[in-house]
Scaffold this active site. Sequence first.
Site, PDB file in Angstrom:
ATOM      1  N   CYS A   2     -24.622 -14.104 -54.895  1.00  0.00           N
ATOM      2  CA  CYS A   2     -23.594 -15.139 -55.085  1.00  0.00           C
ATOM      3  C   CYS A   2     -22.375 -14.458 -55.691  1.00  0.00           C
ATOM      4  CB  CYS A   2     -24.120 -16.204 -56.035  1.00  0.00           C
ATOM      5  SG  CYS A   2     -25.675 -16.909 -55.487  1.00  0.00           S
ATOM      6  N   ARG A  27     -19.897 -12.904 -50.497  1.00  0.00           N
ATOM      7  CA  ARG A  27     -21.187 -12.836 -51.204  1.00  0.00           C
ATOM      8  C   ARG A  27     -22.034 -14.079 -50.995  1.00  0.00           C
ATOM      9  NH1 ARG A  27     -21.056  -8.778 -55.188  1.00  0.00           N
ATOM     10  NH2 ARG A  27     -22.771  -9.773 -56.267  1.00  0.00           N
ATOM     11  N   TRP A  73     -25.041 -18.289 -52.326  1.00  0.00           N
ATOM     12  CA  TRP A  73     -25.959 -18.041 -51.221  1.00  0.00           C
ATOM     13  C   TRP A  73     -27.295 -18.563 -51.704  1.00  0.00           C
ATOM     14  CZ3 TRP A  73     -30.551 -15.418 -50.448  1.00  0.00           C
ATOM     15  CH2 TRP A  73     -30.960 -15.349 -49.115  1.00  0.00           C
ATOM     16  N   ASN A  99     -26.151 -15.671 -60.879  1.00  0.00           N
ATOM     17  CA  ASN A  99     -26.461 -14.905 -59.662  1.00  0.00           C
ATOM     18  C   ASN A  99     -27.755 -14.173 -59.962  1.00  0.00           C
ATOM     19  OD1 ASN A  99     -26.511 -13.434 -57.307  1.00  0.00           O
ATOM     20  ND2 ASN A  99     -25.021 -11.919 -58.007  1.00  0.00           N
ATOM     21  N   GLY A 100     -28.799 -14.437 -59.159  1.00  0.00           N
ATOM     22  CA  GLY A 100     -30.087 -13.773 -59.400  1.00  0.00           C
ATOM     23  C   GLY A 100     -31.210 -14.768 -59.119  1.00  0.00           C
ATOM     24  N   GLU A 482     -31.080  -1.443 -34.510  1.00  0.00           N
ATOM     25  CA  GLU A 482     -29.807  -1.946 -35.052  1.00  0.00           C
ATOM     26  C   GLU A 482     -29.170  -2.938 -34.092  1.00  0.00           C
ATOM     27  OE1 GLU A 482     -28.053  -2.246 -37.537  1.00  0.00           O
ATOM     28  OE2 GLU A 482     -25.994  -2.496 -36.849  1.00  0.00           O
ATOM     29  N   LYS A 486     -28.096  -6.826 -34.851  1.00  0.00           N
ATOM     30  CA  LYS A 486     -26.772  -7.403 -34.586  1.00  0.00           C
ATOM     31  C   LYS A 486     -26.891  -8.685 -33.775  1.00  0.00           C
ATOM     32  CE  LYS A 486     -24.669  -5.765 -36.978  1.00  0.00           C
ATOM     33  NZ  LYS A 486     -25.564  -4.928 -37.725  1.00  0.00           N
ATOM     34  N   GLU A 489     -28.392 -11.497 -35.797  1.00  0.00           N
ATOM     35  CA  GLU A 489     -27.547 -11.945 -36.920  1.00  0.00           C
ATOM     36  C   GLU A 489     -26.440 -12.881 -36.493  1.00  0.00           C
ATOM     37  OE1 GLU A 489     -26.416  -9.255 -40.419  1.00  0.00           O
ATOM     38  OE2 GLU A 489     -26.516  -7.931 -38.682  1.00  0.00           O
ATOM     39  N   HIS A 505     -47.912  -0.336 -25.633  1.00  0.00           N
ATOM     40  CA  HIS A 505     -48.946  -0.647 -26.646  1.00  0.00           C
ATOM     41  C   HIS A 505     -48.918  -2.120 -27.029  1.00  0.00           C
ATOM     42  CE1 HIS A 505     -49.880   3.583 -27.025  1.00  0.00           C
ATOM     43  NE2 HIS A 505     -48.579   3.819 -27.045  1.00  0.00           N
ATOM     44  N   LYS A 603     -22.903 -11.214 -47.210  1.00  0.00           N
ATOM     45  CA  LYS A 603     -22.574  -9.814 -46.988  1.00  0.00           C
ATOM     46  C   LYS A 603     -23.348  -8.875 -47.904  1.00  0.00           C
ATOM     47  CE  LYS A 603     -20.414  -6.424 -45.123  1.00  0.00           C
ATOM     48  NZ  LYS A 603     -20.873  -6.009 -43.776  1.00  0.00           N
TER      49      LYS A 603
HETATM   50  C1  AGP Z   1     -26.287  -5.729 -41.421  1.00  0.00           C
HETATM   51  O1  AGP Z   1     -25.531  -6.225 -40.330  1.00  0.00           O
HETATM   52  C2  AGP Z   1     -26.690  -6.813 -42.363  1.00  0.00           C
HETATM   53  N1  AGP Z   1     -25.547  -7.524 -42.835  1.00  0.00           N
HETATM   54  C3  AGP Z   1     -27.632  -6.370 -43.446  1.00  0.00           C
HETATM   55  O2  AGP Z   1     -28.818  -5.959 -42.817  1.00  0.00           O
HETATM   56  C4  AGP Z   1     -27.144  -5.200 -44.341  1.00  0.00           C
HETATM   57  O3  AGP Z   1     -27.077  -4.016 -43.581  1.00  0.00           O
HETATM   58  C5  AGP Z   1     -28.171  -5.015 -45.456  1.00  0.00           C
HETATM   59  O4  AGP Z   1     -28.200  -6.194 -46.216  1.00  0.00           O
HETATM   60  C6  AGP Z   1     -27.855  -3.821 -46.367  1.00  0.00           C
HETATM   61  O5  AGP Z   1     -26.636  -4.067 -47.016  1.00  0.00           O
HETATM   62  P1  AGP Z   1     -25.963  -2.840 -47.807  1.00  0.00           P
HETATM   63  O6  AGP Z   1     -25.650  -1.780 -46.790  1.00  0.00           O
HETATM   64  O7  AGP Z   1     -24.740  -3.427 -48.441  1.00  0.00           O
HETATM   65  O8  AGP Z   1     -26.960  -2.346 -48.824  1.00  0.00           O
END
Ligand code: AGP
Length: 608
Positions: A2, A27, A73, A99-100, A482, A486, A489, A505, A603
Site C-alpha cells: 500500500c 503501490r 492493495w 502497510n503490512g 515471462e 505478461k 497479468e 510429460h 506494482k
Molecule cells: C511483473 O510483471 C509483475 N508485476 C511482478 O511479477 C513483479 O515482477 C514481481 O512482483 C517482482 O517485483 P520486483 O521486481 O519489484 O521485486
Amino acid sequence: MCGIIGYVGKKRALPILVEGLTAMEYRGYDSAGVCLQDSGLVRVRASGKIENLRERLSQQSLGGTSGIAHTRWATHGIPDEANAHPHLDCEGQVAIVHNGIVENYRELREELEAAGHTLTSQTDSEVLAHLIETELQTSSGLTAIRRALKQVRGTYGLVVMFKDVPQTLFVARMGSPLVIGVGRQEHYIASDPSAILVHTRDVIFLDDGELAAVSVEGVTLMNLDQSVPKKQVERVTWEVATAKKNGEAHFMLKEILEQPEVIENSTRGRIDMIGTRAVLGGLRDVSDSLKEIDRIIIVGCGSAYYAGLVGEYLFEELAGIPVEVELASEFRYRKPIISTRTAVLAISQSGETADTLEAIREAKRKHALTLGLVNVVGSSVARETDAGVYNHAGPEVGVASTKAFLSQLTVLTLMSIYLGQLRRSLSQQKAGEVLAALYEIPNQIQEILRERSQVSAIVDRHRNMTNCLFLGRKYQAPIAYESALKMKEVSYVHAEGYSCGEMKHGPIALIDKSFPSVVLCPEDSVFEKTRSNMEELQARGGSIIAVTTNAQLVSHLCEDVIVIPETLECLQPLLSVIPMQLLAYEMAIARNFDPDRPRNLAKSVTVE
Ligand code: AGP
C-alpha cells in the site's frame, strides 16, 4: 504494497496528502482515504482509484495542517470503502494507516470484541487502532503504540494520529518501508521517498523495530525495546524522473517502446569497447570476494525471478560459475546451505518486494555476500545488500514489468562478462563478441517495434482465446514463462509457460485446435528439438504461433509467424521477449482492459 503519506507542518495538509497518494498509486489502487487533524479527526475515504477520493474531497472543504493518507492493495477484506484506510477506533481518538499484514489479527480481534470493542471492517489493520486505544487508558503517545505493537505478529509500516495530540504523527516500521522527510518547520512521512522528494531531499530511513514521534519541531526516535536508535538525516541525491506517457495510450506501451533507449541507459559507461570489458563500479568494492565465491544463488519474484533464470544460463556460460535460481518466497522458508563463498543476488525492480528482502536478510544472517540488481535507487534492497548494480531503466509505472525486465537481462549479461573476466574464465574474444552483439540490440529492437503490426494481426485472430501455452527451450524457456505471466497479468487469459521438453510429460494432453501455443523458436542450438515439439503439437491439431529468426524453417507448421532479428543465443531473449510484451499489451486492449492498472495487482508487493 500500500502507499502511505503523512504531513505535519504549517501548510494545508490535504493537497500534500493527495499529491503524495497520486505519486504512490502504483503501490495499490483498490481504495484510498485521508484523515486530517482539523478540530478533531476528520476522515474521508473512497473505494477504487484515487480519482474517486479526489471527487469525494472536492465536495468538502477540509482544513488542518497535519494528516495521514493511504492508497490500498487489499490483503484482508474486499476493496470497498468500509475497508479503506485510515481506520479509527470506536471513540474516534485514534486514526491509523497501515502497510503490512497483522498475522495474528483474528485472535486480537476476538480479544478486542470480547472487551467491548466494535470493529467495523474486515481488515487486519483495524485491530491496530483498537489496540492502541486500549493502551491509551494507561499510557500515551509512543509508549501506547509500542505496547500495542508488542502484541502484534506480522509486518507494519504504521502511521498513527491521536485526536488529543495535534500536530504530531507517530510512526513505526517492521518489514514495510517508511521514510521521514525533514523540512523547515514541517515533516513528511512516506512509504517511498519519491513521493516527497518534491518537498525535501533530507530524509530519515526508518529501520525495522524503530518508532518515532514526528512534530513540527522535530523527530523523537525510539526502538521497540525503548532504547534510542542513532539515525542520520540522509540527503537523497537521485532524481525521480517524472514518468510521462510521451503521448502513448498507456505507460505499458510507452515503456515497451522506450526499450532501445533503456538498453543504452543500462549499459552507459559500463562497456569498455577498447579494453573489451564490462565495467561495473557498483561491484568494485567486493571484487576480491567475487573472485572467491564458488556459487551464486539468484532470488526474486515474478518477472525478476524469470530474469534470474536467464541469468543462470548467462553466468554459467560466460562466467563458468554454478548458479541456482530460487523463488524468494520459497527460499526464505527452506534451510538453504549458504557459506561465506556463496553470493546471493537479489533481483528486484522496486527494491521493496517483501519476500525478496527477507531472502536477502536470511542470506546475510548466514554471512553470504549479498548483491542487488535494482531499478529504484535508494530502495531497501539497494540499502541492505553489500553491493549491487542499478538498472537505470527509469521509473517503471506499468504494473506489468517490461523495460525493467529487459534491463535486468542486459545488466545480467554485463555482470556475467564482468565476473568471467574477473575470474579469468571468459576469453577476451568471447567477451568482445558478446559486447559487440549487445551494442546492436537497441537497433534490432527498433526493427521489431517497427513491425509490431504483425502482432496486432495475430491478436485480431486470437482475441477470444481463453487458454494458451508459451513454449521455449534453454535461453527461451524463461522467456516462455515471462511471456505467459505478461499475458495473464494484463489480458487475464489463462496462459502457462513451459519448457518445450516438458510438453510430452503431461501438458500436451491439453492440445487440440482450440488451444493455441506460442513457440519461441529462434534458430539457436536447440532449434531442431524445438521444431520437433512443434510437429508434435501440429500432429494433435494444435495451432501454433511461432516467434523465430527464420520463417521458412517453421511456416509450414504454424498458423502465424513473428519474425525477429538474429543475435547470439545468449542475447536472443532480449529480442524474443519484445513481441511477447506487445502480444500481451494488444490482447489487453482488444479485450478492453487497462494494461497499466490490471485488476488485483499492484506494482510493488511489499507484503509477504
Ligand atoms: C511483473 O510483471 C509483475 N508485476 C511482478 O511479477 C513483479 O515482477 C514481481 O512482483 C517482482 O517485483 P520486483 O521486481 O519489484 O521485486
